[in-house]
Design a protein around this motif. Sequence first.
Motif, short mmCIF file in Angstrom:
data_model
loop_
_atom_site.label_atom_id
_atom_site.label_comp_id
_atom_site.label_asym_id
_atom_site.label_seq_id
_atom_site.Cartn_x
_atom_site.Cartn_y
_atom_site.Cartn_z
N ASN A 85 0.82 -1.21 0.00
CA ASN A 85 0.00 0.00 0.00
C ASN A 85 0.85 1.27 0.00
O ASN A 85 0.64 2.18 0.79
CB ASN A 85 -0.99 0.01 1.16
CG ASN A 85 -2.24 0.79 0.81
OD1 ASN A 85 -2.53 1.04 -0.34
ND2 ASN A 85 -2.97 1.18 1.83
N ILE B 154 -3.84 5.23 -4.17
CA ILE B 154 -4.00 5.81 -2.83
C ILE B 154 -4.74 7.15 -2.91
O ILE B 154 -5.63 7.44 -2.12
CB ILE B 154 -2.64 5.99 -2.13
CG1 ILE B 154 -2.02 4.62 -1.81
CG2 ILE B 154 -2.77 6.82 -0.86
CD1 ILE B 154 -0.55 4.67 -1.40
N ASN C 95 -8.97 11.35 -0.81
CA ASN C 95 -8.97 10.57 -2.04
C ASN C 95 -9.96 11.20 -3.03
O ASN C 95 -11.11 11.44 -2.67
CB ASN C 95 -9.32 9.11 -1.76
CG ASN C 95 -9.30 8.25 -2.99
OD1 ASN C 95 -10.16 8.36 -3.85
ND2 ASN C 95 -8.31 7.36 -3.05
N ASP D 154 0.31 4.91 2.70
CA ASP D 154 -0.96 5.00 3.43
C ASP D 154 -0.74 4.39 4.81
O ASP D 154 -0.53 3.19 4.94
CB ASP D 154 -2.04 4.25 2.66
CG ASP D 154 -3.38 4.20 3.38
OD1 ASP D 154 -3.46 4.58 4.57
OD2 ASP D 154 -4.35 3.77 2.74
#
Length: 164
Positions: A56, A78, A125, A153
Amino acid sequence: MINMKNLSQYFHGYLSKGAEIFDLKHTISTTMTLFYSNRKMKNELSCLQLAERISNFGYWTLNLPEGTVYLSEGTRKICGFSEDRYPLKYLHSFPLPKYRDMLDTSLKDLIQGKLPYDVEFKIKNKITGRIIPIHSVALYDPIGNTITGTLYDISKQKNPRREL
């Protein structure tokens, strides 16, 4: 697997009629080197993209003279971006506004060699609207006048109870 069709597409245009055997050997050697280098590069890119998905994280590169930022697949996921290049001014909108000054100062300090770029901030986001805590580290390349960094993240580290 290398076959004659693959080789012919690499050689097309490299050899002229009456080429010497030495030229042919050199062309084959150069072509094979390029072929295997290209294959290795594609494999490494594939592994990097897989690593981004697993962990991630993503990476980004800011080209200062152009004022553009390249975003890796992981970073786009992300942040919720669809394209891999954006003008820097457009990307100023994705961190929450309260972090803008800190991020600008951190980039200036990095370029001037005052402090390393190692920041935590939050973004929204672009697709989901979800607020995501981010950790980013970057390095400045004065020769290329670029900054390359990672974007991670850290939601799971910031909110371990959510995971439970």
